[in-house]
Write a protein that holds these residues in place. Structure first.
Motif, PDB file in Angstrom:
ATOM      1  N   TYR A   1      -0.231  10.145 -14.634  1.00 24.88           N
ATOM      2  CA  TYR A   1       0.235   8.810 -15.179  1.00 24.88           C
ATOM      3  C   TYR A   1       1.596   8.266 -14.566  1.00 24.88           C
ATOM      4  O   TYR A   1       1.683   7.132 -14.703  1.00 24.88           O
ATOM      5  CB  TYR A   1       0.370   9.200 -16.805  1.00 24.88           C
ATOM      6  CG  TYR A   1      -0.997   9.221 -17.487  1.00 24.88           C
ATOM      7  CD1 TYR A   1      -1.447   8.139 -18.011  1.00 24.88           C
ATOM      8  CD2 TYR A   1      -1.681  10.368 -17.752  1.00 24.88           C
ATOM      9  CE1 TYR A   1      -2.593   8.075 -18.832  1.00 24.88           C
ATOM     10  CE2 TYR A   1      -2.923  10.408 -18.319  1.00 24.88           C
ATOM     11  CZ  TYR A   1      -3.440   9.107 -18.910  1.00 24.88           C
ATOM     12  OH  TYR A   1      -4.693   9.174 -19.585  1.00 24.88           O
ATOM     13  N   GLU A   2       2.219   9.027 -13.977  1.00 21.49           N
ATOM     14  CA  GLU A   2       3.355   8.424 -13.655  1.00 21.49           C
ATOM     15  C   GLU A   2       3.065   7.664 -12.046  1.00 21.49           C
ATOM     16  O   GLU A   2       3.680   6.776 -11.745  1.00 21.49           O
ATOM     17  CB  GLU A   2       4.384   9.587 -13.244  1.00 21.49           C
ATOM     18  CG  GLU A   2       5.300   9.963 -14.346  1.00 21.49           C
ATOM     19  CD  GLU A   2       5.903  11.292 -13.640  1.00 21.49           C
ATOM     20  OE1 GLU A   2       6.268  11.751 -12.703  1.00 21.49           O
ATOM     21  OE2 GLU A   2       6.935  11.836 -14.699  1.00 21.49           O
ATOM     22  N   LYS A   3       1.907   8.096 -11.464  1.00 19.12           N
ATOM     23  CA  LYS A   3       1.646   7.446 -10.231  1.00 19.12           C
ATOM     24  C   LYS A   3       0.475   6.224 -10.354  1.00 19.12           C
ATOM     25  O   LYS A   3       0.516   5.539  -9.565  1.00 19.12           O
ATOM     26  CB  LYS A   3       0.582   8.668  -9.347  1.00 19.12           C
ATOM     27  CG  LYS A   3       1.474   9.618  -8.871  1.00 19.12           C
ATOM     28  CD  LYS A   3       0.748  10.643  -7.857  1.00 19.12           C
ATOM     29  CE  LYS A   3       1.570  11.741  -7.617  1.00 19.12           C
ATOM     30  NZ  LYS A   3       1.034  12.745  -6.730  1.00 19.12           N
ATOM     31  N   LEU A   4       0.114   6.013 -11.586  1.00 18.84           N
ATOM     32  CA  LEU A   4      -0.487   5.134 -12.083  1.00 18.84           C
ATOM     33  C   LEU A   4       0.372   3.626 -11.862  1.00 18.84           C
ATOM     34  O   LEU A   4       1.614   3.809 -12.175  1.00 18.84           O
ATOM     35  CB  LEU A   4      -1.098   5.005 -13.361  1.00 18.84           C
ATOM     36  CG  LEU A   4      -2.308   5.912 -13.729  1.00 18.84           C
ATOM     37  CD1 LEU A   4      -2.764   5.950 -15.118  1.00 18.84           C
ATOM     38  CD2 LEU A   4      -3.564   5.578 -12.964  1.00 18.84           C
ATOM     39  N   PRO A   5      -0.231   2.609 -11.607  1.00 20.87           N
ATOM     40  CA  PRO A   5       0.599   1.224 -11.504  1.00 20.87           C
ATOM     41  C   PRO A   5       1.114   0.867 -12.867  1.00 20.87           C
ATOM     42  O   PRO A   5       0.678   1.289 -13.976  1.00 20.87           O
ATOM     43  CB  PRO A   5      -0.481   0.468 -10.990  1.00 20.87           C
ATOM     44  CG  PRO A   5      -1.666   0.851 -10.691  1.00 20.87           C
ATOM     45  CD  PRO A   5      -1.610   2.179 -11.103  1.00 20.87           C
ATOM     46  N   LYS A   6       2.275   0.324 -12.790  1.00 15.03           N
ATOM     47  CA  LYS A   6       3.052  -0.204 -13.997  1.00 15.03           C
ATOM     48  C   LYS A   6       2.269  -1.003 -14.671  1.00 15.03           C
ATOM     49  O   LYS A   6       1.306  -1.851 -14.404  1.00 15.03           O
ATOM     50  CB  LYS A   6       4.367  -0.550 -13.940  1.00 15.03           C
ATOM     51  CG  LYS A   6       5.362   0.370 -13.133  1.00 15.03           C
ATOM     52  CD  LYS A   6       5.383   1.784 -13.841  1.00 15.03           C
ATOM     53  CE  LYS A   6       6.282   2.824 -13.101  1.00 15.03           C
ATOM     54  NZ  LYS A   6       6.173   3.961 -13.150  1.00 15.03           N
ATOM     55  N   ALA A   7       2.443  -1.249 -16.150  1.00 19.69           N
ATOM     56  CA  ALA A   7       1.604  -2.126 -16.972  1.00 19.69           C
ATOM     57  C   ALA A   7       1.665  -3.596 -16.699  1.00 19.69           C
ATOM     58  O   ALA A   7       1.101  -4.290 -16.833  1.00 19.69           O
ATOM     59  CB  ALA A   7       1.928  -1.756 -18.730  1.00 19.69           C
ATOM     60  N   THR A   8       2.991  -3.873 -16.201  1.00 16.25           N
ATOM     61  CA  THR A   8       3.167  -5.325 -15.817  1.00 16.25           C
ATOM     62  C   THR A   8       2.431  -5.537 -14.597  1.00 16.25           C
ATOM     63  O   THR A   8       1.950  -6.749 -14.515  1.00 16.25           O
ATOM     64  CB  THR A   8       4.815  -5.581 -15.603  1.00 16.25           C
ATOM     65  OG1 THR A   8       5.227  -4.580 -14.734  1.00 16.25           O
ATOM     66  CG2 THR A   8       5.632  -5.539 -16.915  1.00 16.25           C
ATOM     67  N   LEU A   9       2.302  -4.563 -13.647  1.00 17.42           N
ATOM     68  CA  LEU A   9       1.600  -4.869 -12.394  1.00 17.42           C
ATOM     69  C   LEU A   9       0.008  -5.076 -12.747  1.00 17.42           C
ATOM     70  O   LEU A   9      -0.634  -5.957 -12.194  1.00 17.42           O
ATOM     71  CB  LEU A   9       1.776  -3.919 -11.227  1.00 17.42           C
ATOM     72  CG  LEU A   9       3.103  -3.624 -10.905  1.00 17.42           C
ATOM     73  CD1 LEU A   9       3.407  -2.541  -9.771  1.00 17.42           C
ATOM     74  CD2 LEU A   9       3.543  -4.950 -10.114  1.00 17.42           C
ATOM     75  N   ILE A  10      -0.308  -4.340 -13.657  1.00 16.60           N
ATOM     76  CA  ILE A  10      -1.899  -4.468 -14.075  1.00 16.60           C
ATOM     77  C   ILE A  10      -2.023  -5.686 -14.744  1.00 16.60           C
ATOM     78  O   ILE A  10      -3.154  -6.269 -14.499  1.00 16.60           O
ATOM     79  CB  ILE A  10      -2.357  -3.031 -14.991  1.00 16.60           C
ATOM     80  CG1 ILE A  10      -2.032  -1.896 -14.122  1.00 16.60           C
ATOM     81  CG2 ILE A  10      -3.742  -3.120 -15.479  1.00 16.60           C
ATOM     82  CD1 ILE A  10      -2.218  -0.518 -15.041  1.00 16.60           C
ATOM     83  N   ALA A  11      -1.261  -5.893 -15.739  1.00 14.13           N
ATOM     84  CA  ALA A  11      -1.321  -7.268 -16.361  1.00 14.13           C
ATOM     85  C   ALA A  11      -1.307  -8.412 -15.488  1.00 14.13           C
ATOM     86  O   ALA A  11      -2.154  -9.392 -15.690  1.00 14.13           O
ATOM     87  CB  ALA A  11      -0.266  -7.337 -17.577  1.00 14.13           C
ATOM     88  N   ALA A  12      -0.334  -8.469 -14.406  1.00 15.87           N
ATOM     89  CA  ALA A  12      -0.304  -9.442 -13.529  1.00 15.87           C
ATOM     90  C   ALA A  12      -1.704  -9.758 -12.584  1.00 15.87           C
ATOM     91  O   ALA A  12      -2.115 -10.635 -12.412  1.00 15.87           O
ATOM     92  CB  ALA A  12       0.872  -9.304 -12.442  1.00 15.87           C
TER      93      ALA A  12
END
Length: 110
Positions: free
Chosen positions: A79-90
């Motif tokens: 879960y730490e290696k997943l993209p951050k929520a802001t990057l996914i939302a963008a």
């Protein structure tokens, strides 16, 4: 939304906000939309992580015993290696996968 299969970058990316805000016509409204979606994704990711880590929960009140669970550590690292929520939302906003409406603008049209 399956955030595990997203094609969002895992590092910070500089974006052209003028081009990104063509749909709304307002940079601040675009940032607000992306921010709200990022909050939704963040809550979803947190709930998913807590659900998976709950399987390994120990309900002993003994402070002397500290268990190091390899599976729990691997899940946390994933879960730490997943993209951050802001990057996914963008990325979702850029791909046109985010639905939004502005009630004040809809009220003006009536």
């Amino acid at each position: 939304m399956d955030y595990k299969k997203t094609n969002a970058p895992s590092t910070t990316v500089t974006r052209d906000m003028i081009a990104l805000s063509e749909d709304t016509g307002n940079v601040y409204e675009t940032v607000r939309i992306i921010g709200k979606r990022a909050n939704q994704i963040s809550v979803e990711m947190k709930q998913d992580l807590e659900k998976k880590l709950q399987e390994f929960a120990s309900y002993n009140d003994n402070l002397e015993e500290v268990f190091e669970n390899r599976e729990q550590i691997e899940i946390s690292r994933y879960y730490e290696k997943l993209p951050k929520a802001t990057l996914i939302a963008a990325q979702e906003y850029k791909d046109g996968k985010v639905y939004w409406k502005n009630p004040s603008k809809e009220k003006d049209k009536m």
